[in-house]
Write a protein that holds these residues in place. Structure first.
Motif, mmCIF file in Angstrom:
data_model
loop_
_atom_site.group_PDB
_atom_site.id
_atom_site.type_symbol
_atom_site.label_atom_id
_atom_site.label_comp_id
_atom_site.label_asym_id
_atom_site.label_seq_id
_atom_site.Cartn_x
_atom_site.Cartn_y
_atom_site.Cartn_z
ATOM 1 N N MET A 82 0.829 -1.208 0.000
ATOM 2 C CA MET A 82 0.000 0.000 0.000
ATOM 3 C C MET A 82 0.864 1.260 0.000
ATOM 4 O O MET A 82 0.535 2.257 -0.660
ATOM 5 N N GLU A 139 2.000 1.711 -3.454
ATOM 6 C CA GLU A 139 0.890 2.174 -4.287
ATOM 7 C C GLU A 139 0.610 3.662 -4.032
ATOM 8 O O GLU A 139 0.348 4.434 -4.962
ATOM 9 N N LEU A 140 0.687 4.043 -2.760
ATOM 10 C CA LEU A 140 0.474 5.439 -2.407
ATOM 11 C C LEU A 140 1.535 6.334 -3.061
ATOM 12 O O LEU A 140 1.227 7.414 -3.581
ATOM 13 N N TYR A 196 0.612 6.853 -6.668
ATOM 14 C CA TYR A 196 -0.479 7.811 -6.821
ATOM 15 C C TYR A 196 0.013 9.244 -6.611
ATOM 16 O O TYR A 196 -0.351 10.178 -7.347
ATOM 17 N N LYS A 248 -8.583 8.166 -3.855
ATOM 18 C CA LYS A 248 -7.814 6.935 -3.676
ATOM 19 C C LYS A 248 -6.671 7.134 -2.680
ATOM 20 O O LYS A 248 -6.374 6.251 -1.862
ATOM 21 N N LEU A 284 -6.215 5.178 0.757
ATOM 22 C CA LEU A 284 -4.977 4.431 0.999
ATOM 23 C C LEU A 284 -4.322 4.856 2.310
ATOM 24 O O LEU A 284 -3.830 4.020 3.074
ATOM 25 N N ASP A 286 -6.196 3.295 5.078
ATOM 26 C CA ASP A 286 -5.903 1.862 5.134
ATOM 27 C C ASP A 286 -4.504 1.595 5.681
ATOM 28 O O ASP A 286 -4.287 0.622 6.418
#
Length: 318
Positions: free
Chosen positions: A259, A262-263, A266, A290, A294, A297
Motif C-alpha cells: 500500500m 501504491e500510495l 499515486y 484513492k 490508501l 488503510d
C-alpha cells in the motif's frame, strides 16, 4: 509294566502349554512310578529291559518338563525387563502438562503392557504397582487441571455475559463520543478475558458481535475503529498462539508495504496532472479519493501490526 510304559510314552508334550498342565501331567507320571513299585518282577530275561524302557520314558518326560520351565523362566525375565522399561517411560511422562499428547502416549503404553507375557510372581505385583502408579498420577493431575480449566472457562463465560449486558444497557440517547469510548473500553475488557467452554464459544461471540455492530452503526463509530476492533477480537481468539500471530504479522507487513508503494505511485502521478481541464480535474479528484483511502488503510494496517506486536510480546511473557 508294559501298559504303564505305553501310558507314559503316549504323553504328547506339545499339548502341555501351561505350568498347570505340566504339573498335572507330572503328578500322573509320579503316580505311575508309585504304581510300578507295587508290581512284582517280570520274567528275568525281560525284567531289565522293561525297567529301562520305563526309566527312559520317564526321563524324557521330566527332561521336556525341565526345558519348558527353563524357557518360561527366561521368557519371564525378558518380560520383566520389558515391563520395567515401560515403567521408566511412564515415570518420565507422569509430570507432563501436555495433557492430550501425554494421555495418548500413556494409553499406548498401557496397551503395550497387555501384550507382554507374565513375569515371576515375586516381581509381578511390584512392577505392576510401579507402572500403574505413574499412569494414575498423570491422569489425576490432568483431571484436576481440566476441572480447574472448566471452572475458569465458566467464570470467563459469566464475565463475557456481563459485558454483553453492559453493552445492551447503553442508552440510545447517550453522547456519541462517550458511548464510543465505553464500547472501546468494554471491547478491551472482552479481549482480555480468556477462553470460554468450547460449546458456548461461537454462540457468545455471535451475541457480542451483533450488539457491538449495532452500537457501531447507532453511534457512527468510524469504519477504521470497527475494523480494528474486529481485528483485535480475531487476534484474541487465535488458538495456536505465537505461530499464527507471526504469520498474520508477516501478511500484514506485506500488505502495508504494498500500500505504501501504491500510495507513492499515486502521489507521483498527482504531480503530473493538470487540473485546468475538466478531464484533468475529474481524474485529480479520483486520485485524491484513492490517496485518502490508501492513507486510512495504511494507518489501519499500522494499528493492526501494533496490536499483533503487543500480542506477540504478551505470548513471550507468558
Amino acid at each position: 509294566k508294559t501298559v504303564i510304559c505305553e501310558i507314559v510314552e503316549a504323553i504328547d508334550c506339545n499339548e502341555l502349554t501351561t505350568p498347570s498342565q505340566w504339573e498335572e501331567k507330572a503328578q500322573e507320571v509320579i503316580a505311575l512310578q508309585a504304581k510300578w513299585k507295587t508290581i512284582g518282577y517280570a520274567p528275568q530275561k525281560m525284567n531289565v529291559q522293561i525297567y529301562e524302557r520305563f526309566h527312559k520314558a520317564c526321563d524324557e518326560f521330566f527332561h521336556k518338563r525341565g526345558e519348558f520351565f527353563k524357557s518360561m523362566k527366561e521368557n519371564m525375565s525378558a518380560n520383566l525387563e520389558k515391563k520395567r522399561a515401560l515403567c521408566e517411560k511412564a515415570e518420565a511422562l507422569k509430570d507432563s502438562t501436555d495433557w492430550k499428547a501425554t494421555a495418548d502416549a500413556l494409553t499406548k503404553l498401557q496397551k503395550e503392557w497387555k501384550t507382554i507375557g507374565p513375569v515371576n510372581k515375586r516381581h509381578s505385583n511390584e512392577v505392576w504397582k510401579r507402572f500403574i502408579t505413574a499412569c494414575d498420577y498423570f491422569f489425576e493431575q490432568r483431571n484436576k487441571a481440566q476441572s480447574s480449566q472448566r471452572s475458569q472457562e465458566q467464570e470467563n463465560l459469566e464475565k463475557k455475559k456481563a459485558i454483553i449486558e453492559q453493552l445492551n444497557a447503553i442508552n440510545e440517547n447517550a453522547d456519541s463520543e462517550e458511548a464510543a469510548q465505553l464500547v472501546r473500553d468494554l471491547t478491551k475488557q472482552w479481549n482480555s478475558i480468556g477462553h470460554v467452554p468450547i460449546k458456548e464459544k461461537d454462540k457468545i461471540y455471535k451475541r457480542y458481535r451483533n450488539i457491538v455492530d449495532q452500537l457501531f452503526d447507532r453511534f457512527h463509530i468510524s469504519a477504521s475503529n470497527r475494523k480494528l476492533s474486529n481485528f483485535k477480537a480475531s487476534v484474541s481468539s487465535m488458538q495456536d498462539g505465537g505461530s499464527q500471530l507471526y504469520r498474520e504479522r508477516e501478511k500484514l507487513v506485506r500488505i502495508y508495504e504494498n500500500m505504501k508503494s501504491e500510495l507513492q505511485t499515486y502521489e507521483n502521478n498527482l504531480g503530473f496532472l493538470n487540473a485546468s481541464s475538466k478531464k484533468g480535474n475529474s481524474l485529480l479528484n479520483e486520485l485524491n479519493r484513492k490517496v485518502d483511502k490508501l492513507k486510512a488503510d495504511i494507518e489501519l494496517a499500522k494499528e493492526k501490526i501494533k496490536v499483533l506486536d503487543e500480542s506477540i510480546a504478551n505470548e513471550k511473557q507468558e
